[in-house]
Design a protein around this motif. Structure first.
Motif, PDB file in Angstrom:
ATOM      1  N   ARG A 155       0.839  -1.204   0.000  1.00 62.97           N
ATOM      2  CA  ARG A 155       0.000   0.000   0.000  1.00 62.97           C
ATOM      3  C   ARG A 155       0.869   1.247   0.000  1.00 62.97           C
ATOM      4  N   ASN A 156       1.898   1.192   0.788  1.00 64.22           N
ATOM      5  CA  ASN A 156       2.821   2.315   0.892  1.00 64.22           C
ATOM      6  C   ASN A 156       3.502   2.573  -0.448  1.00 64.22           C
ATOM      7  N   THR A 157       3.919   1.497  -1.121  1.00 62.41           N
ATOM      8  CA  THR A 157       4.594   1.626  -2.410  1.00 62.41           C
ATOM      9  C   THR A 157       3.677   2.229  -3.463  1.00 62.41           C
ATOM     10  N   ARG A 158       2.417   1.805  -3.485  1.00 62.45           N
ATOM     11  CA  ARG A 158       1.464   2.324  -4.467  1.00 62.45           C
ATOM     12  C   ARG A 158       1.241   3.815  -4.259  1.00 62.45           C
ATOM     13  N   ALA A 159       1.016   4.228  -3.011  1.00 62.05           N
ATOM     14  CA  ALA A 159       0.800   5.647  -2.721  1.00 62.05           C
ATOM     15  C   ALA A 159       2.035   6.475  -3.045  1.00 62.05           C
ATOM     16  N   ALA A 160       3.218   5.913  -2.738  1.00 60.00           N
ATOM     17  CA  ALA A 160       4.466   6.627  -3.026  1.00 60.00           C
ATOM     18  C   ALA A 160       4.663   6.802  -4.523  1.00 60.00           C
ATOM     19  N   LEU A 161       4.269   5.784  -5.299  1.00 49.14           N
ATOM     20  CA  LEU A 161       4.410   5.868  -6.747  1.00 49.14           C
ATOM     21  C   LEU A 161       3.550   6.996  -7.316  1.00 49.14           C
ATOM     22  N   HIS A 162       2.305   7.105  -6.857  1.00 49.34           N
ATOM     23  CA  HIS A 162       1.443   8.203  -7.291  1.00 49.34           C
ATOM     24  C   HIS A 162       2.068   9.546  -6.937  1.00 49.34           C
ATOM     25  N   TYR A 163       2.600   9.635  -5.733  1.00 46.57           N
ATOM     26  CA  TYR A 163       3.225  10.871  -5.248  1.00 46.57           C
ATOM     27  C   TYR A 163       4.416  11.254  -6.117  1.00 46.57           C
ATOM     28  N   VAL A 164       5.255  10.262  -6.446  1.00 41.98           N
ATOM     29  CA  VAL A 164       6.451  10.522  -7.246  1.00 41.98           C
ATOM     30  C   VAL A 164       6.068  10.977  -8.655  1.00 41.98           C
ATOM     31  N   ILE A 165       5.125  10.279  -9.288  1.00 41.83           N
ATOM     32  CA  ILE A 165       4.738  10.617 -10.660  1.00 41.83           C
ATOM     33  C   ILE A 165       4.166  12.025 -10.735  1.00 41.83           C
ATOM     34  N   LEU A 166       3.267  12.359  -9.819  1.00 38.82           N
ATOM     35  CA  LEU A 166       2.655  13.688  -9.833  1.00 38.82           C
ATOM     36  C   LEU A 166       3.699  14.775  -9.619  1.00 38.82           C
ATOM     37  N   ASN A 167       4.643  14.533  -8.723  1.00 37.34           N
ATOM     38  CA  ASN A 167       5.648  15.557  -8.456  1.00 37.34           C
ATOM     39  C   ASN A 167       6.663  15.673  -9.583  1.00 37.34           C
ATOM     40  N   LEU A 168       6.927  14.589 -10.307  1.00 35.39           N
ATOM     41  CA  LEU A 168       7.787  14.694 -11.489  1.00 35.39           C
ATOM     42  C   LEU A 168       7.118  15.544 -12.567  1.00 35.39           C
ATOM     43  N   VAL A 169       5.813  15.353 -12.731  1.00 32.17           N
ATOM     44  CA  VAL A 169       5.064  16.198 -13.675  1.00 32.17           C
ATOM     45  C   VAL A 169       5.102  17.654 -13.215  1.00 32.17           C
TER      46      VAL A 169
END
Length: 510
Positions: A155-169
Motif C-alpha cells: 500500500r505504501n509503495t502504491r501511494a508513493a508511486l502516485h506521489y512521485v509521478i505527480l511531483n515529477l510532472v
C-alpha cells in the motif's frame, strides 16, 4: 559568524545528513540517534538565533559567493521565512526524537534523510531566487520519496508511486514556467522580477501571465490544493506516522510560495498582472475546504482523518492568501504555525493509539482499550480542542482571526458558511473518533490477549517527550498570543511592503 547566520539553517542540515551517511557510526544505532538529536537541536537553536537577529536588526540578505542580487544567489531571512525555518527545525527535532524509540530501524538512512528534507524545506523558505526555489523543491522531494518508503509495504509503495509521478510532472511544469518567465523578464530573482513585471507590454504580458499561472499549478500541487490534492490522503495515511508528522510542514511550502510570488511579484504593483491569480486561489481554496470536510466525515481511521484535516488547513491558508491584505496574511501566519503543530501531533497520537489497540490499530471502530487511556486520552483531548477551534486554545484564536480577516473579502458570502459548516463536520468527526477509540470497547475473549499485547507497546519516553512538545504548542500559542500576534502582524506588514522588500534585497540588506 553572525554574518553567516542566514546560511546556517541550510548548511547545518546538509552537514548533518552527510555526517550521518558516513561509516563513522557503523551499525551503532545509539550513536546515530544521539548525533541526529544533537544536530537537530543545534539546527533549531541556530534557527531561533536567526529569528531573534532578524527581529532585532531587520531582514538579513546573504549573498552566496558575495555575488549580490540580482546577479547572484541570495538567501533572504525576514520575519516570515525565519519563523517558518524555526518551525521546520522544531518539527525535525521532534520527529528525530520520536523515531529514536525504534521507528528509525524499520528502514535504511532515516536520520540523514530527515536532515536532507529539512535542508530542502529551509532552503525553500529562505531563497530569494525562484530558480533556487525549484532546486530546493527537488532536494526536499527526493528526500521525501525515500522517507515514504521507510518501513513500507505494498500500500505504501502504491501511494508513493502516485506521489512521485505527480511531483515529477509538477517539476516539469515548474521548469517550463521558469523558462517562460525568464524569457520575458530576463531574471529569476524575485525582487528583480517584481520590479520588471509592471513594465511588460504587448505579448510579453500574456506570456508572463501564462508563466505565473503555471507556477500556480505547481504550488497547488505541492500544497495539495484541489483538484491536485488526490495524492495527499493516501500518501500521508500509508506513510509511517512519524514521517507523516514531518510532512505536515511540506504542504506549507506550497502555500508559502503562493504568498511570496502572488504578493511580491504579482501583487499590488504588478500593473496589468496585478492579483492575476486571486480569483483562481479563492475558488480552488473553497473547493479544497469542502473536499477536505467530506474527507474528514468519510475517514475510517485516525491517520486518514488527520490527512484530511491537513487538506482543510491548506484550503483555509490559500483562502487567506487570496484576500491579499496585511490582516489576512497575519492570520494565515498564525494559523499556519498552529495547524502544522496540531496535525503533526495528531499523526503521532494515531500511531501511539494504534500500537496499543492490537489488530484494530487506529481504525475508528470498537476495539480493545488502549493501555494508557489517561495519558493518550488527555493528549487527544487537547489536540482535538485545538484542531476543532474551540476555546481556549490556539485553534479558536486562529479561527476568529481568519473569520475577521475575511469579513470584507470579495467572496465572504461563500467562504464564511462553507468554513463554519466544515468546522462543524470536523467537530462531529473528531468527537466521534475520540469517543469510539477511548469509550467503545470490544467484549470478547481476545480482548485480554490484545490488552496484554498493548501493554508491551506502552509509550516510550522519547515518544512521550516528542508528543508533549507538539501538544504544548496549542496552550503556549494561547498564553503568548499577544507577542505572537504582534510578530505575525509585523511579518505580514513586511511581506506586503513592496518598496522595502525590493530595496532591502537588491541593496544586499544595507
Amino acid at each position: 559568524m553572525t554574518q553567516h547566520l542566514a546560511f546556517l539553517p541550510v548548511l547545518l542540515p546538509m552537514l548533518a545528513g552527510v555526517i550521518l551517511l558516513t561509516s563513522l557510526f557503523g551499525k551503532n544505532i545509539t550513536s546515530r540517534r544521539v548525533t541526529s538529536v544533537v544536530l537537530s537541536t543545534i539546527t533549531f537553536l541556530v534557527s531561533l538565533a536567526l529569528l531573534l537577529k532578524v527581529q532585532a536588526d531587520g531582514t538579513q540578505v546573504y549573498a552566496i559567493g558575495e555575488w549580490s542580487a540580482p546577479f547572484g544567489i541570495v538567501l533572504v531571512a525576514d520575519p516570515l521565512s525565519t519563523l517558518l525555518v524555526s518551525l521546520t527545525a522544531l518539527l525535525g527535532l521532534v520527529c528525530v526524537l520520536y523515531a529514536s524509540a525504534g521507528d528509525d530501524e524499520k528502514g535504511s538512512f532515516f536520520h540523514p534523510l530527515v536532515h536532507f528534507l529539512i535542508l530542502g524545506v529551509n532552503g525553500a523558505f529562505l531563497t530569494g531566487d525562484i530558480f533556487n526555489l525549484f532546486v530546493f523543491f527537488e532536494v526536499l522531494l527526493i528526500a521525501s520519496y525515500a522517507l515514504l518508503m521507510h518501513g513500507g509495504d505494498k500500500r505504501n509503495t502504491r501511494a508513493a508511486l502516485h506521489y512521485v509521478i505527480l511531483n515529477l510532472v509538477g517539476s516539469a511544469i515548474f521548469l517550463i514556467a521558469l523558462g517562460v518567465l525568464y524569457g520575458v523578464l530576463g531574471t529569476l530573482n524575485m525582487a528583480d522580477m517584481a520590479q520588471k513585471v509592471a513594465l511588460l507590454q504587448g505579448d510579453d504580458v500574456y506570456l508572463a501571465k501564462i508563466g505565473g499561472l503555471l507556477l500556480l499549478v505547481v504550488f497547488a500541487l505541492k500544497g495539495a490544493l484541489l483538484p491536485l490534492h488526490l495524492w495527499l490522503p493516501n500518501t500521508y495515511a500509508t506513510a509511517m506516522p512519524v514521517v507523516a508528522a514531518l510532512f505536515a510542514i511540506m504542504t506549507k511550502v506550497g502555500v508559502y510560495s503562493m504568498m511570496r510570488v502572488y504578493t511580491l511579484i504579482f501583487g499590488d504593483e504588478a500593473g496589468e498582472l496585478s492579483h492575476m491569480a486571486q480569483t483562481w486561489m479563492w475558488w480552488f481554496a473553497m473547493a479544497t475546504i469542502a473536499m477536505g470536510g467530506v474527507g474528514v466525515l468519510a475517514s475510517k481511521d485516525l491517520r486518514k482523518l488527520t490527512a484530511n484535516l491537513v487538506i482543510v488547513s491548506v484550503g483555509t491558508l490559500v483562502a487567506l492568501v487570496a484576500v491579499q491584505t496585511v490582516e489576512a496574511s497575519s492570520a494565515a501566519i498564525y494559523y499556519l504555525a498552529h495547524s502544522t503543530l496540531v496535525t503533526a501531533a495528531l499523526f503521532l497520537l494515531a500511531d501511539l493509539i494504534g500500537r496499543q489497540r492490537g489488530e484494530v490499530a487506529d481504525r475508528i471502530t470498537a476495539g480493545p482499550p488502549v493501555a494508557q487511556p489517561r495519558l493518550l486520552g488527555v493528549c487527544f483531548l487537547v489536540a482535538a480542542i485545538a484542531v476543532i477551534g474551540m476555546p481556549p486554545l490556539s485553534g479558536f484564536i486562529g479561527k476568529v482571526w481568519l473569520l475577521k480577516a475575511t469579513l470584507d473579502a470579495e467572496y465572504t458570502f461563500v467562504f464564511w458558511p462553507l468554513y463554519l459548516l466544515v468546522s462543524l463536520a470536523i467537530l462531529l468527526s473528531v468527537a466521534k473518533a475520540g469517543s469510539t477509540v477511548f469509550w467503545h470497547h470490544q467484549d470478547s475473549l481476545i480482548e485480554s490477549n490484545a490488552t496484554e499485547s498493548a501493554e508491551q507497546s506502552r509509550v516510550h519516553p522519547a515518544q512521550l517527550a516528542a508528543l508533549i512538545i507538539l501538544i504544548a504548542g496549542a496552550p503556549l500559542m494561547t498564553i503568548f498570543a499577544g507577542p505572537l500576534s504582534e510578530y505575525a502582524i509585523g511579518a505580514a506588514s513586511q511581506l506586503h511592503d513592496f518598496n522595502n522588500n525590493i530595496n532591502v534585497i537588491l541593496s544586499g540588506g544595507h
